[in-house]
Scaffold this motif. Structure first.
Motif, PDB file in Angstrom:
ATOM      1  N   TYR A 179      49.837 108.995  33.076  1.00 15.18           N
ATOM      2  CA  TYR A 179      50.464 108.096  32.365  1.00 15.18           C
ATOM      3  C   TYR A 179      51.150 108.289  30.840  1.00 15.18           C
ATOM      4  CZ  TYR A 179      48.008 105.616  35.881  1.00 15.18           C
ATOM      5  OH  TYR A 179      47.671 105.136  37.168  1.00 15.18           O
TER       6      TYR A 179
ATOM      7  N   LEU B 226      58.832 106.251  29.062  1.00 10.54           N
ATOM      8  CA  LEU B 226      59.410 104.999  28.801  1.00 10.54           C
ATOM      9  C   LEU B 226      60.126 104.888  27.124  1.00 10.54           C
ATOM     10  CD1 LEU B 226      59.201 101.887  29.232  1.00 10.54           C
ATOM     11  CD2 LEU B 226      56.948 101.825  28.370  1.00 10.54           C
TER      12      LEU B 226
ATOM     13  N   PHE C 237      50.733 110.761  23.045  1.00  4.77           N
ATOM     14  CA  PHE C 237      49.690 110.025  23.970  1.00  4.77           C
ATOM     15  C   PHE C 237      48.709 111.056  24.629  1.00  4.77           C
ATOM     16  CE2 PHE C 237      53.772 107.575  24.519  1.00  4.77           C
ATOM     17  CZ  PHE C 237      53.160 106.519  23.895  1.00  4.77           C
ATOM     18  N   LEU C 238      48.997 112.215  24.722  1.00  5.43           N
ATOM     19  CA  LEU C 238      48.096 113.068  25.144  1.00  5.43           C
ATOM     20  C   LEU C 238      47.033 113.528  24.213  1.00  5.43           C
ATOM     21  CD1 LEU C 238      50.247 116.210  26.731  1.00  5.43           C
ATOM     22  CD2 LEU C 238      48.935 114.529  28.075  1.00  5.43           C
ATOM     23  N   LEU C 239      47.431 113.217  22.925  1.00 10.78           N
ATOM     24  CA  LEU C 239      46.202 113.415  22.004  1.00 10.78           C
ATOM     25  C   LEU C 239      45.334 112.323  21.824  1.00 10.78           C
ATOM     26  CD1 LEU C 239      48.111 115.365  18.937  1.00 10.78           C
ATOM     27  CD2 LEU C 239      45.951 116.189  20.185  1.00 10.78           C
ATOM     28  N   LEU C 240      46.014 111.077  21.918  1.00 13.00           N
ATOM     29  CA  LEU C 240      45.199 109.750  22.143  1.00 13.00           C
ATOM     30  C   LEU C 240      44.177 109.749  23.130  1.00 13.00           C
ATOM     31  CD1 LEU C 240      47.993 107.509  20.952  1.00 13.00           C
ATOM     32  CD2 LEU C 240      45.865 107.937  19.661  1.00 13.00           C
ATOM     33  N   GLY C 241      44.452 110.646  24.171  1.00 11.08           N
ATOM     34  CA  GLY C 241      43.561 110.592  25.324  1.00 11.08           C
ATOM     35  C   GLY C 241      44.001 110.010  26.381  1.00 11.08           C
ATOM     36  N   VAL C 242      45.211 109.499  26.419  1.00  9.29           N
ATOM     37  CA  VAL C 242      45.674 108.637  27.711  1.00  9.29           C
ATOM     38  C   VAL C 242      45.739 109.689  28.655  1.00  9.29           C
ATOM     39  CG1 VAL C 242      47.734 107.365  28.263  1.00  9.29           C
ATOM     40  CG2 VAL C 242      47.129 107.225  25.998  1.00  9.29           C
ATOM     41  N   PRO C 243      45.410 109.088  30.025  1.00 10.59           N
ATOM     42  CA  PRO C 243      45.410 110.223  31.121  1.00 10.59           C
ATOM     43  C   PRO C 243      46.859 110.669  31.198  1.00 10.59           C
ATOM     44  CG  PRO C 243      44.462 108.275  31.747  1.00 10.59           C
ATOM     45  CD  PRO C 243      44.916 108.005  30.458  1.00 10.59           C
ATOM     46  N   ILE C 244      46.777 112.110  31.597  1.00 17.75           N
ATOM     47  CA  ILE C 244      48.051 112.994  31.730  1.00 17.75           C
ATOM     48  C   ILE C 244      49.002 112.335  32.527  1.00 17.75           C
ATOM     49  CG2 ILE C 244      49.059 115.217  32.177  1.00 17.75           C
ATOM     50  CD1 ILE C 244      46.161 116.199  31.785  1.00 17.75           C
TER      51      ILE C 244
ATOM     52  N   PHE D 196      47.187 124.212  27.205  1.00 16.03           N
ATOM     53  CA  PHE D 196      46.905 122.920  26.794  1.00 16.03           C
ATOM     54  C   PHE D 196      47.588 121.892  27.925  1.00 16.03           C
ATOM     55  CE2 PHE D 196      48.099 125.305  22.914  1.00 16.03           C
ATOM     56  CZ  PHE D 196      47.266 124.909  22.115  1.00 16.03           C
TER      57      PHE D 196
ATOM     58  N   GLY E  69      54.551 109.035  31.794  1.00  8.20           N
ATOM     59  CA  GLY E  69      55.227 107.857  32.114  1.00  8.20           C
ATOM     60  C   GLY E  69      55.432 107.304  30.888  1.00  8.20           C
ATOM     61  N   LEU E  70      54.711 107.126  29.863  1.00  8.61           N
ATOM     62  CA  LEU E  70      54.874 106.551  28.638  1.00  8.61           C
ATOM     63  C   LEU E  70      55.791 107.150  27.849  1.00  8.61           C
ATOM     64  CD1 LEU E  70      51.014 105.506  27.628  1.00  8.61           C
ATOM     65  CD2 LEU E  70      53.053 103.775  27.854  1.00  8.61           C
TER      66      LEU E  70
END
Lengths: 425, 175
Positions: free
Chosen positions: A20, A27, A11-18, A328, A23-24
């Motif tokens: 969230y 999940l 998710f971090l690599l996809l650029g989703v805010p840190i 990182f 949170g994901l």
């Protein structure tokens, strides 16, 4: 556990805010292992925000913004010019000394980079300094914003580790000054070698005293804020509130530059910035809950204890991990994630939580200046128009000052612990 | 939709500014009362914390709408403008999903523990707990409106990723 960490990375690599991303990944963990525990998610988010002490963060950010809106940056630079401008590489030295003073007001490195960089980088370019040197020095000197009190990351560590904010503030004073002094020495050495210009300023004691008096309202703020906490007059939150009050009074009465528009802009900026940090803190709480549920901190502590390392080598190992993690991970989540894992190990080895807190913040301050996750680099890139890689190369010699300071405080812990024990024990 | 997005942001920003200023005034008031009148306001710390939690929950939702949350853009920087636009849509969908799920489970959590009383104020915990579904619900709503506004731009031929990149506006100066 692997699902948790791998999904976080994805998710971090996809650029989703840190926030969230944390949170994901939580999940994903719950869906794979414990779907019945999903109700923990809102509960832990609330637990992450439900703290009176954390209110100090937005108030400190607001205080720094108000002081900046009151036009203190120009005054600080003029004051430093009077003291160090006449030496070889004068503007570089002004850059460092302004950051030292500004660090005592803003508590934030990125704010320091933006404020000082927007004035000094163009001026240094105009005076013939290489772009890489000007931008790199600005970024590296801004790390003092995190170390010299009042420091927002120190408050965050104090809350996470349940330590005294006042002791952490005092613990950061000497290392913060050491970083500044080392950077000044490095700058003088480089400037003499490359024959950088001197500024045409004369040092006269009478002018210096007059300017010190004129700037005293700025210089007194960090003493006032730290003093109220250390002397037990106010809690960190109340001290930050008083700091905001002081900044409003300064901007309205002394400098008369704080207009209603500037006040509202500073207010909006501070709220949104603190909300972005706070939501990371809230989601980190959820992430840490899962780590504790999986007993990762305990397992890690047992593994490290089995190596039977002395405190010195343990601290060196921690420094390496912190420097790597800081590359990182952003400062706030790094403090929240690393503190519960490493602090018990340090304490069980006989180390001081205050020393660890200062080491953590100095190490992460270096991380804020290294790609790919270097917020100071991003801000400096926006201010100077240079690529991040170029700025980083320029900052490297000066970041060595931070690493040297880290090594010295591990070898001589009293550099950190002397002041807190003198004034607060 | 753009107008709704802008008006909602303006309204919420006004709300959290008032909330934050109230919080600040109460902090100053508490210090003043303690040292000048040797007195205090019962439950003031709880009210300040409640205001802070609401400010944070709504503020982080606004940051979703402004796409200014802190993120790592290594992959996005390597992609072409068109691909970056679709990655931004994926980011919006993921942020919307996690916020929706948390808002959903908040109701179960509030129904289980919301009746507990706060120690000083005596109000039920649900008063503060509602901030979580409120903040997450607003964030999910912002993801939907941002996606629609972004799709309109694709129709108009605007493929500039800066319009939908999470970290592109309001450079973060938080550290």
């Amino acid at each position: 556990m692997i699902i948790l960490l791998l999904s976080l990375l994805l998710f971090l690599l996809l650029g989703v805010p840190i926030a969230y991303s944390l949170g994901l990944s939580a999940l994903c963990y719950f869906l794979a292992h414990e779907p019945g525990l999903m109700v923990v998610m809102p509960q832990q988010l609330m637990a992450g925000m439900d703290s009176y002490a954390l209110i100090a963060l937005p108030l400190f950010i607001f205080m720094g913004q108000l002081m900046n809106a009151s036009g203190i940056t120009g005054r600080l630079i003029d004051y430093c010019m009077l003291i160090v401008g006449r030496f070889r590489g004068g503007l570089g030295l002004v850059n460092i000394s302004s950051s030292m003073l500004f660090g005592g007001i803003s508590g934030s490195s990125t704010s320091d980079t933006a404020s000082i960089g927007s004035i000094l980088i163009p001026e240094m370019k105009r005076r013939g300094y290489p772009n890489q040197f000007a931008a790199g020095l600005t970024v590296a000197s801004s790390t003092m914003g995190m170390i010299i009190p009042p420091s927002i990351p120190m408050v965050l560590f104090a809350i996470t580790a349940q330590e005294s904010v006042g002791k952490l503030f005092l613990g950061g004073v000497i290392p913060g000054l050491m970083v500044g002094v080392f950077q000044i020495v490095f700058t003088l050495w480089i400037s003499t070698k490359r024959n950088y210009p001197q500024e045409n300023t004369k040092f006269e004691l009478s002018i210096f005293l007059k300017e010190t008096f004129r700037s005293s309202y700025i210089l007194l703020l960090p003493i006032f804020v730290v003093g109220t906490v250390v002397l037990g007059i106010a809690t960190a939150t109340e001290s930050a509130g008083l700091g905001v009050f002081y900044a409003i009074a300064t901007g309205c009465i002394l400098t008369r530059k704080l207009t209603l528009e500037k006040f509202i802009n500073a207010l909006r900026y501070s709220i949104l910035t603190s909300a972005k940090i706070m939501i990371i803190i809230a989601f980190s709480k959820l992430f840490i809950w899962i780590l504790a549920y999986e007993r990762l901190p305990d397992d890690l502590a047992y593994s490290v204890e089995s190596f039977d390392l002395s405190l010195f080598w343990l601290m060196l190992l921690m420094i390496l991990i912190i420097l790597l993690a800081g590359t990182f991970i952003d400062v706030s989540p790094a403090i929240l994630l690393l503190t519960p894992i490493f602090l018990p190990i340090i304490i069980s080895a006989g180390g001081s939580p205050i020393l660890f807190g200062v080491v953590l913040v100095i190490g992460l301050a270096v991380g804020a200046c290294t790609p790919p996750v270097g917020n100071c680099l991003n801000v400096c890139s926006a201010v100077s128009g240079l690529r991040i890689g170029i700025i980083f190369r320029g900052a490297l010699p000066f970041l060595a000052a931070n690493v040297l300071t880290l090594l010295l405080i591990v070898i001589f812990p009293s550099l950190v612990l002397w002041l807190p024990s003198l004034l607060m024990d | 939709m753009k107008r709704f997005h802008a008006k909602l942001t303006c309204f919420l920003e006004g709300l959290i500014c008032i909330s934050f200023l109230s919080l600040f005034v109460m902090v100053i008031l508490l210090v003043g009362l303690r040292y000048i009148f040797n007195s205090s306001i019962s439950g003031a710390n709880e009210i300040i914390t409640i205001l802070f939690i609401y400010t944070t929950a709504i503020g982080s939702a606004i940051a979703v709408g402004k796409r200014s949350h802190i993120s790592i853009n290594i992959l996005e920087d390597k992609l072409s403008q068109g691909s970056a636009k679709y990655l931004a849509k994926l980011q919006l969908a993921l942020v919307g999903l996690i916020n929706f799920i948390i808002a959903w489970f908040s109701f179960t959590w509030i129904s289980q523990t919301g009746d507990n009383l706060m120690p000083t104020l005596g109000a039920t915990r649900s008063v503060v707990q509602i901030s979580i579904p409120l903040g997450c619900g607003l964030a999910a709503l912002y993801c939907i409106t941002s996606a629609i506004v972004g799709l309109d731009k694709i129709k108009d031929g605007d493929l500039n990723p800066a319009n939908s990149n999470f970290n592109s506006r309001d450079q973060d100066h938080s550290k």
